[in-house]
Design an enzyme around this catalytic site. Structure first.
Site, PDB file in Angstrom:
ATOM      1  CG  ASP A 146      20.274  43.958  40.031  1.00 55.90           C
ATOM      2  OD1 ASP A 146      20.339  45.329  40.151  1.00 55.90           O
ATOM      3  OD2 ASP A 146      21.626  43.780  39.615  1.00 55.90           O
ATOM      4  CG  ASP A 199      23.163  48.948  36.907  1.00 56.24           C
ATOM      5  OD1 ASP A 199      22.237  48.993  36.026  1.00 56.24           O
ATOM      6  OD2 ASP A 199      22.992  49.827  37.917  1.00 56.24           O
TER       7      ASP A 199
END
Length: 314
Positions: free
Chosen positions: A67, A69
């Site tokens: 991922d 963010d």
């Protein structure tokens, strides 16, 4: 662009949109990776941390999915991208001010608010409608240097490098536009990126998405589609995220990691005996009850806002 309505979709259509979004993202990621193999330029910083027993060297059926963010980078890529668009006069100061508090909230809370993220995506689609894909890619390169490069978590970057050093492919998986995600992946020396695919015709954005934003279940579908295309064994793969929204993706792989986890993911990770890492400052880590490694993952300064709502909610 009209509201996407993905927060409260009909159950059947949501599944179809998630699959479509995932497959489109996987196709875009593989195409970009193949095109970049001969000309890829990398910026590979030193790797201060490595897992001793993992990843397994030489396992070409294993890969890692990160991922973006608050896992690889502090803050939201979409917000930083919007900040760069504002600087280039894609929208005005009044719109910027309206959204400033959302970025500040994200930085302080360290978790995603789906409503805020949806608003940002709707705004971004409206703003880029009619622009060329090549233009946004070029701007993305500049914005990475201006706002993103200094916000990469060193600890997470080291984990990604460990997979690369083991001869494995490493993919970003993010709800950010796939073109921006690919820029970040290339600049970090990663294999490629899975991201939200915006529809384009003859190289020009239409203001619509292919499927839905690559968020939650759609991320899992993208990883599943890419694994099938790349002949990966998901039980030998790893995934890394900070958000409980990514539990579907983390649950797909044999080696899930909670990185800088929000409260819900931390609880779930402990219940499932998943590995946890926290690269935030000691004060921030104390809030979630996980010791932080000294000297790594210092919070980058400022609560600079990014993009404003281009369209007010009706």
């Amino acid at each position: 662009m009209a509201a996407l309505g993905w927060l409260t979709p009909r159950r059947r259509s949501a599944t179809a949109r998630s699959v479509l979004a995932g497959e489109a993202s996987a196709e875009a990621a593989r195409k970009s990776s193949q095109e970049a193999q001969e000309t890829q330029e990398t910026e590979v910083p030193p790797s201060p941390v490595k897992e001793a027993e993992f990843p397994v060297h030489g396992d070409d059926r294993a890969a890692a999915f990160f991922d973006l963010d608050n896992t690889v980078m502090q803050g939201a890529a979409l917000f930083h991208f919007g900040r760069g668009l504002y600087k280039r006069k894609f929208f005005d100061t009044r719109e910027l001010a309206k959204f400033a508090w959302q970025q500040a909230w994200f930085r302080l809370a360290g978790v995603e608010d789906p409503e805020h993220m949806q608003d940002a995506r709707d705004s971004a689609l409206s703003i880029v409608k009619g622009h060329r894909v090549s233009e946004l890619k070029s701007i993305g390169e500049e914005i990475y240097d201006e706002y993103m490069a200094e916000r990469i978590w060193p600890g997470t970057r080291a984990l990604a490098q460990a997979h690369l050093d083991a001869g494995q492919k490493v993919w970003l998986v993010t709800a950010a536009p796939v073109e921006i995600a690919q820029v970040i992946a290339r600049r970090l020396g990663l294999t490629g990126a899975l991201g939200t695919v915006a529809e384009s015709v003859a190289g020009i954005y239409t203001g619509r998405l292919v499927g839905e934003p690559l968020h939650g279940p759609a991320k899992a579908e993208a990883v599943r589609a890419l694994a099938a295309a790349e002949d990966l064994d998901l039980s030998r793969c790893a995934a890394y995220s900070d958000s409980h929204n990514d539990i579907p993706m983390l649950s797909l792989v044999g080696h899930p990691y909670a990185i800088n986890p929000d409260a819900k993911l931390r609880r779930h990770a402990r219940q499932m005996d998943w590995r946890l890492r926290d690269y935030r400052t000691g004060r921030k880590a104390a809030k979630v009850g996980i010791p932080a490694a000294a000297g790594v993952g210092a919070v980058a300064g400022g609560t600079a806002a990014a993009i404003a709502l281009h369209r007010r909610r009706r």
